[in-house]
Write a protein that holds these residues in place. Structure first.
Motif, PDB file in Angstrom:
ATOM      1  N   GLN A   1     -27.342  12.753 -29.026  1.00  0.00           N
ATOM      2  CA  GLN A   1     -27.020  13.551 -28.546  1.00  0.00           C
ATOM      3  C   GLN A   1     -27.158  13.337 -27.399  1.00  0.00           C
ATOM      4  OE1 GLN A   1     -25.640  16.132 -30.332  1.00  0.00           O
ATOM      5  NE2 GLN A   1     -25.082  14.148 -32.251  1.00  0.00           N
ATOM      6  N   ALA A   2     -26.197  14.491 -26.733  1.00  0.00           N
ATOM      7  CA  ALA A   2     -26.890  14.404 -24.804  1.00  0.00           C
ATOM      8  C   ALA A   2     -27.776  15.380 -24.577  1.00  0.00           C
ATOM      9  CB  ALA A   2     -25.373  14.632 -23.635  1.00  0.00           C
ATOM     10  N   ILE A   3     -28.519  14.538 -23.668  1.00  0.00           N
ATOM     11  CA  ILE A   3     -30.001  15.836 -23.312  1.00  0.00           C
ATOM     12  C   ILE A   3     -29.517  16.091 -22.253  1.00  0.00           C
ATOM     13  CG2 ILE A   3     -32.449  15.866 -21.893  1.00  0.00           C
ATOM     14  CD1 ILE A   3     -32.875  13.554 -24.098  1.00  0.00           C
ATOM     15  N   ALA A   4     -29.155  17.993 -22.454  1.00  0.00           N
ATOM     16  CA  ALA A   4     -28.701  18.332 -20.158  1.00  0.00           C
ATOM     17  C   ALA A   4     -29.815  18.373 -19.705  1.00  0.00           C
ATOM     18  CB  ALA A   4     -28.643  19.673 -21.052  1.00  0.00           C
ATOM     19  N   CYS A   5     -29.269  18.675 -18.562  1.00  0.00           N
ATOM     20  CA  CYS A   5     -30.196  18.690 -17.462  1.00  0.00           C
ATOM     21  C   CYS A   5     -30.511  19.816 -17.092  1.00  0.00           C
ATOM     22  CB  CYS A   5     -29.320  18.507 -16.238  1.00  0.00           C
ATOM     23  SG  CYS A   5     -29.315  15.858 -16.297  1.00  0.00           S
ATOM     24  N   GLU A   6     -31.573  20.118 -16.536  1.00  0.00           N
ATOM     25  CA  GLU A   6     -32.088  21.208 -16.360  1.00  0.00           C
ATOM     26  C   GLU A   6     -31.858  21.817 -14.907  1.00  0.00           C
ATOM     27  OE1 GLU A   6     -35.965  21.258 -17.799  1.00  0.00           O
ATOM     28  OE2 GLU A   6     -35.655  21.060 -19.367  1.00  0.00           O
TER      29      GLU A   6
ATOM     30  N   HIS B   1     -27.932   2.664 -30.929  1.00  0.00           N
ATOM     31  CA  HIS B   1     -26.759   2.788 -30.617  1.00  0.00           C
ATOM     32  C   HIS B   1     -26.796   3.850 -29.740  1.00  0.00           C
ATOM     33  CE1 HIS B   1     -25.264  -0.219 -33.703  1.00  0.00           C
ATOM     34  NE2 HIS B   1     -26.200   0.659 -35.225  1.00  0.00           N
ATOM     35  N   VAL B   2     -27.671   3.468 -28.467  1.00  0.00           N
ATOM     36  CA  VAL B   2     -27.981   4.510 -27.318  1.00  0.00           C
ATOM     37  C   VAL B   2     -26.389   4.238 -26.286  1.00  0.00           C
ATOM     38  CG1 VAL B   2     -29.502   5.342 -25.190  1.00  0.00           C
ATOM     39  CG2 VAL B   2     -30.582   4.780 -27.657  1.00  0.00           C
ATOM     40  N   PRO B   3     -25.551   4.967 -26.073  1.00  0.00           N
ATOM     41  CA  PRO B   3     -24.781   5.143 -25.260  1.00  0.00           C
ATOM     42  C   PRO B   3     -25.503   4.715 -23.438  1.00  0.00           C
ATOM     43  CG  PRO B   3     -24.839   7.115 -26.687  1.00  0.00           C
ATOM     44  CD  PRO B   3     -26.409   5.773 -27.098  1.00  0.00           C
ATOM     45  N   ALA B   4     -24.432   4.037 -22.624  1.00  0.00           N
ATOM     46  CA  ALA B   4     -25.213   4.353 -21.266  1.00  0.00           C
ATOM     47  C   ALA B   4     -25.418   5.654 -20.217  1.00  0.00           C
ATOM     48  CB  ALA B   4     -23.830   3.530 -20.463  1.00  0.00           C
ATOM     49  N   PRO B   5     -26.038   5.833 -19.725  1.00  0.00           N
ATOM     50  CA  PRO B   5     -26.044   7.277 -19.529  1.00  0.00           C
ATOM     51  C   PRO B   5     -24.865   7.815 -18.016  1.00  0.00           C
ATOM     52  CG  PRO B   5     -28.202   5.441 -18.512  1.00  0.00           C
ATOM     53  CD  PRO B   5     -26.920   5.264 -19.411  1.00  0.00           C
ATOM     54  N   LYS B   6     -25.089   8.652 -18.940  1.00  0.00           N
ATOM     55  CA  LYS B   6     -22.964   9.448 -17.898  1.00  0.00           C
ATOM     56  C   LYS B   6     -24.339  10.343 -16.704  1.00  0.00           C
ATOM     57  CE  LYS B   6     -20.456   9.160 -21.435  1.00  0.00           C
ATOM     58  NZ  LYS B   6     -19.654   9.917 -22.754  1.00  0.00           N
TER      59      LYS B   6
ATOM     60  N   CYS C   1     -28.407  13.927 -18.392  1.00  0.00           N
ATOM     61  CA  CYS C   1     -29.640  13.151 -18.829  1.00  0.00           C
ATOM     62  C   CYS C   1     -30.480  12.204 -19.708  1.00  0.00           C
ATOM     63  CB  CYS C   1     -31.045  14.564 -18.186  1.00  0.00           C
ATOM     64  SG  CYS C   1     -30.554  15.040 -16.192  1.00  0.00           S
ATOM     65  N   GLY C   2     -28.913  12.076 -20.014  1.00  0.00           N
ATOM     66  CA  GLY C   2     -30.918  11.212 -20.958  1.00  0.00           C
ATOM     67  C   GLY C   2     -29.798  11.085 -22.639  1.00  0.00           C
ATOM     68  N   TRP C   3     -30.433  10.846 -23.526  1.00  0.00           N
ATOM     69  CA  TRP C   3     -29.909  11.018 -24.935  1.00  0.00           C
ATOM     70  C   TRP C   3     -31.145  10.624 -26.041  1.00  0.00           C
ATOM     71  CZ3 TRP C   3     -25.016  11.421 -25.052  1.00  0.00           C
ATOM     72  CH2 TRP C   3     -23.764  10.510 -24.668  1.00  0.00           C
ATOM     73  N   GLN C   4     -30.875  11.199 -26.975  1.00  0.00           N
ATOM     74  CA  GLN C   4     -31.932  11.217 -28.062  1.00  0.00           C
ATOM     75  C   GLN C   4     -31.602  11.593 -29.552  1.00  0.00           C
ATOM     76  OE1 GLN C   4     -33.912  14.553 -26.885  1.00  0.00           O
ATOM     77  NE2 GLN C   4     -32.357  16.486 -27.825  1.00  0.00           N
ATOM     78  N   ALA C   5     -31.715  11.287 -30.191  1.00  0.00           N
ATOM     79  CA  ALA C   5     -31.712  11.937 -32.058  1.00  0.00           C
ATOM     80  C   ALA C   5     -32.572  11.022 -33.000  1.00  0.00           C
ATOM     81  CB  ALA C   5     -30.258  10.176 -32.114  1.00  0.00           C
ATOM     82  N   ARG C   6     -32.648  11.576 -33.812  1.00  0.00           N
ATOM     83  CA  ARG C   6     -33.503  11.658 -35.346  1.00  0.00           C
ATOM     84  C   ARG C   6     -33.252  10.164 -35.448  1.00  0.00           C
ATOM     85  NH1 ARG C   6     -37.652  14.560 -35.865  1.00  0.00           N
ATOM     86  NH2 ARG C   6     -37.841  13.013 -38.240  1.00  0.00           N
TER      87      ARG C   6
ATOM     88  N   ARG D   1     -34.328   9.531 -21.503  1.00  0.00           N
ATOM     89  CA  ARG D   1     -34.266  10.224 -20.394  1.00  0.00           C
ATOM     90  C   ARG D   1     -34.406   9.680 -19.467  1.00  0.00           C
ATOM     91  NH1 ARG D   1     -35.588  15.366 -22.400  1.00  0.00           N
ATOM     92  NH2 ARG D   1     -36.372  15.137 -23.919  1.00  0.00           N
ATOM     93  N   THR D   2     -33.488  10.265 -18.457  1.00  0.00           N
ATOM     94  CA  THR D   2     -32.684   9.931 -16.800  1.00  0.00           C
ATOM     95  C   THR D   2     -32.113  10.865 -16.148  1.00  0.00           C
ATOM     96  OG1 THR D   2     -30.315  10.519 -17.358  1.00  0.00           O
ATOM     97  CG2 THR D   2     -31.040   7.729 -17.880  1.00  0.00           C
ATOM     98  N   ASP D   3     -33.298  11.853 -16.122  1.00  0.00           N
ATOM     99  CA  ASP D   3     -33.599  12.993 -15.322  1.00  0.00           C
ATOM    100  C   ASP D   3     -34.471  12.110 -14.636  1.00  0.00           C
ATOM    101  OD1 ASP D   3     -36.497  14.295 -15.670  1.00  0.00           O
ATOM    102  OD2 ASP D   3     -35.104  13.966 -17.389  1.00  0.00           O
ATOM    103  N   GLU D   4     -34.103  12.472 -12.977  1.00  0.00           N
ATOM    104  CA  GLU D   4     -35.381  11.886 -11.950  1.00  0.00           C
ATOM    105  C   GLU D   4     -36.939  12.561 -12.145  1.00  0.00           C
ATOM    106  OE1 GLU D   4     -36.595  13.276  -7.467  1.00  0.00           O
ATOM    107  OE2 GLU D   4     -34.310  13.604  -8.216  1.00  0.00           O
ATOM    108  N   MET D   5     -37.159  13.410 -12.753  1.00  0.00           N
ATOM    109  CA  MET D   5     -38.511  12.924 -13.058  1.00  0.00           C
ATOM    110  C   MET D   5     -39.145  12.530 -14.170  1.00  0.00           C
ATOM    111  SD  MET D   5     -41.454  16.215 -13.839  1.00  0.00           S
ATOM    112  CE  MET D   5     -41.988  16.180 -15.468  1.00  0.00           C
ATOM    113  N   SER D   6     -38.724  12.414 -15.612  1.00  0.00           N
ATOM    114  CA  SER D   6     -38.994  11.221 -16.145  1.00  0.00           C
ATOM    115  C   SER D   6     -38.451   9.821 -16.023  1.00  0.00           C
ATOM    116  CB  SER D   6     -37.796  11.339 -17.563  1.00  0.00           C
ATOM    117  OG  SER D   6     -37.798  12.798 -18.409  1.00  0.00           O
TER     118      SER D   6
END
Length: 128
Positions: A123-128, A76-81, A85-90, A27-32
């Motif tokens: 999968q990309a994590i959408a920013c809130e 295989h976690v991609p670089a932040p974009k 606001c990050g990446w996640q997967a099972r 997670r790359t959002d500010e709070m995380s």
């Protein structure tokens, strides 16, 4: 004789390997980033929480990888974009050297990612 005892103690503390199913995230959002930093973390499925060598707790079981750079490669976690606001997967993974965080204050459990058995595409994590 002391050397033999020391060797026996080291052997008895060898890390146990644990296989887990769940979801990893970066997670790359500010709070995380303020709370846990730029670490790849893993939340095992609730049915598997008892596999973790940690004290019983009222909060969800999750941990971050102590070998973060290697974990990013294995998963295989991609670089932040900027627009995400990050990446996640099972994934199904094996970990060892699990260290529960039992201190007061900020911190989290840590484990070394030993291997990835299978992982879905991130999968990309959408920013809130």
């Amino acid at each position: 004789m002391i050397v033999l005892l020391g060797s026996a103690q080291l052997y008895s503390q060898a890390p146990a390997t644990i296989t887990l199913d769940g979801q990893y995230s970066l997670r790359t959002d500010e709070m995380s980033l303020d709370v846990i930093g730029p670490q790849v973390c893993f939340a095992p499925d609730k049915a598997q929480w008892t596999r973790l060598p940690r004290p019983a707790s009222g909060h969800d079981a999750w941990f971050c990888f102590s070998n973060d750079e290697q974990a990013r490669g294995l998963l295989h976690v991609p670089a932040p974009k900027a627009k995400h606001c990050g990446w996640q997967a099972r994934a199904t993974i094996t970990v060892d050297t699990y260290r529960p965080y039992v201190e007061q204050g900020d911190g989290n459990d840590m484990a070394r990612l030993a291997s990835v058995i299978k992982a879905e595409p991130p999968q990309a994590i959408a920013c809130e």
